[in-house]
Design an enzyme around this catalytic site. Structure first.
Site: not given
Ligand code: NVA
Ligand code: CP
Length: 334
Positions: A107, A134, A137, A230, A271, A316
């Protein structure tokens, strides 16, 4: 027979609709086993590395629990306690981790990093979120929609907010491959990249659905089955951007009026994490600075429609388990 053994899971662009459905089916199978307390630790002796350059609750927990359920050990690497990027290149890191682990989750920031890890490690690499995509997700979201409505094809999902970032991009890809109409409901400057839209339109044609980009909230959410949103500012984006995002995206907040405009049995999806009240540090800071009590979704909508949202969160784990299982071994008896 579908075999994904040895493949990396970097973006849904690389997977056919049959392969994506296979992963969702496998996740549903694992979910059933888990509920029945049936052990499924066929990957005993394996080990996976979990690299997190951005924070996480769901994704990290999902990888750790899923790996454990499959019989594997995990090693968590964060940017502060590893050499990644600062003292050691991604190529070298990949070559080292590939010697020790059966698979690597990443990540972080640019998609090119996860691509590089896959290229140099020689083991399956799983994208746990990049700026662009992502994909794990989306598997959870699709499993949730299927559980809720019993099907996917022909459903319509409206995504409200920053539709050109990881969630908007990945939902558009997932919907177009699986035959769900996708509506990006946002100001024009937040529409997904034209090249990606063009590719998705081709997939949509094949699967028999439509991609619609609209600035009009009423048109974009009329009779849809799922309203998705989101955060307005994603991880890694600068704090200075809040003001502009609030100004641009407040008209695209998910309110009760939006939900009433959707079909009567529509679900709300997110998400997570979500800013729906003042129970977070950032939520309170934004409240002090801009006077908002919620951001992308009102607390009223979030609480009234919370069940599918937390189904998504649970899913998830089951879907991430399916991704690891399918890319590390064949012959899962679904
Ligand atoms: N768009 C958000 C998704 C978090 C799961 C981010 O990248 O922070
Ligand atoms: N939705 C998601 O990816 O959550 P986290 O950022 O908590 O992993």
């Amino acid at each position: 027979m579908i075999s994904l053994k040895g493949r990396s899971f970097l973006t849904l662009r690389d997977f056919s609709s049959e392969e994506i459905v296979y992963l969702i089916d496998l996740a549903a199978y694992f979910k059933k086993l888990k509920k029945e307390h049936v052990l499924h630790d066929r990957l005993k002796g394996g080990n996976v590395a979990l690299i997190f350059e951005k924070t996480s609750t769901r994704t990290r927990s999902s990888f750790e629990v899923a790996a454990h359920d499959l019989g594997m050990g995990t090693t968590y690497l964060d940017p502060k306690s590893s050499q990644i990027g600062k003292k050691e290149s991604i190529e070298d890191t990949a070559r080292v981790l590939g010697r020790m682990f059966d698979g690597i989750e990443y990540r972080g920031f640019g998609q090119e990093i996860v691509e590089k890890l896959a290229k140099y490690s020689g083991v399956p690499v799983w994208n746990g979120l990049t700026n662009e995509y992502h994909p794990t997700q989306i598997l959870a979201d699709m499993l949730t929609i299927r559980e809720h409505f019993g099907d996917l094809k022909g459903r319509t999902l409206a995504y409200m907010g920053d539709a050109r970032y990881n969630m908007g991009n990945s939902l558009m890809i997932g919907c177009s491959k699986l035959g769900l109409n996708f509506h990006a409901v946002a100001p024009k400057k937040y529409f997904p990249d034209k090249d990606l839209v063009d590719i998705c339109k081709k997939w949509a044609e094949e699967s028999g659905c439509e991609i619609v980009l609209t600035e009009d909230v009423k048109d974009g959410t009329k009779d849809v089955d799922a309203v998705y949103t989101d955060v307005w500012v994603s991880m890694g984006e600068p704090d200075e951007i809040w003001e502009e995002r609030i100004e641009d995206l407040t008209p695209y907040r998910v309110t009760m009026d939006v939900m009433k405009n959707a079909q009567p049995k529509a679900i709300f999806m997110h998400c997570l994490p979500a800013f729906h009240d003042l129970d977070t540090e950032i939520g309170r800071q934004i409240n002090e600075k801009f006077g908002l009590t919620c951001m992308e979704v009102t607390d009223e909508v979030f609480e009234a429609y919370q069940q599918p949202v937390f189904d998504e969160a649970e899913n998830r784990m089951h879907t991430i388990k399916a991704v690891m299982a399918a890319t590390l071994a064949d012959d899962w008896k679904i």
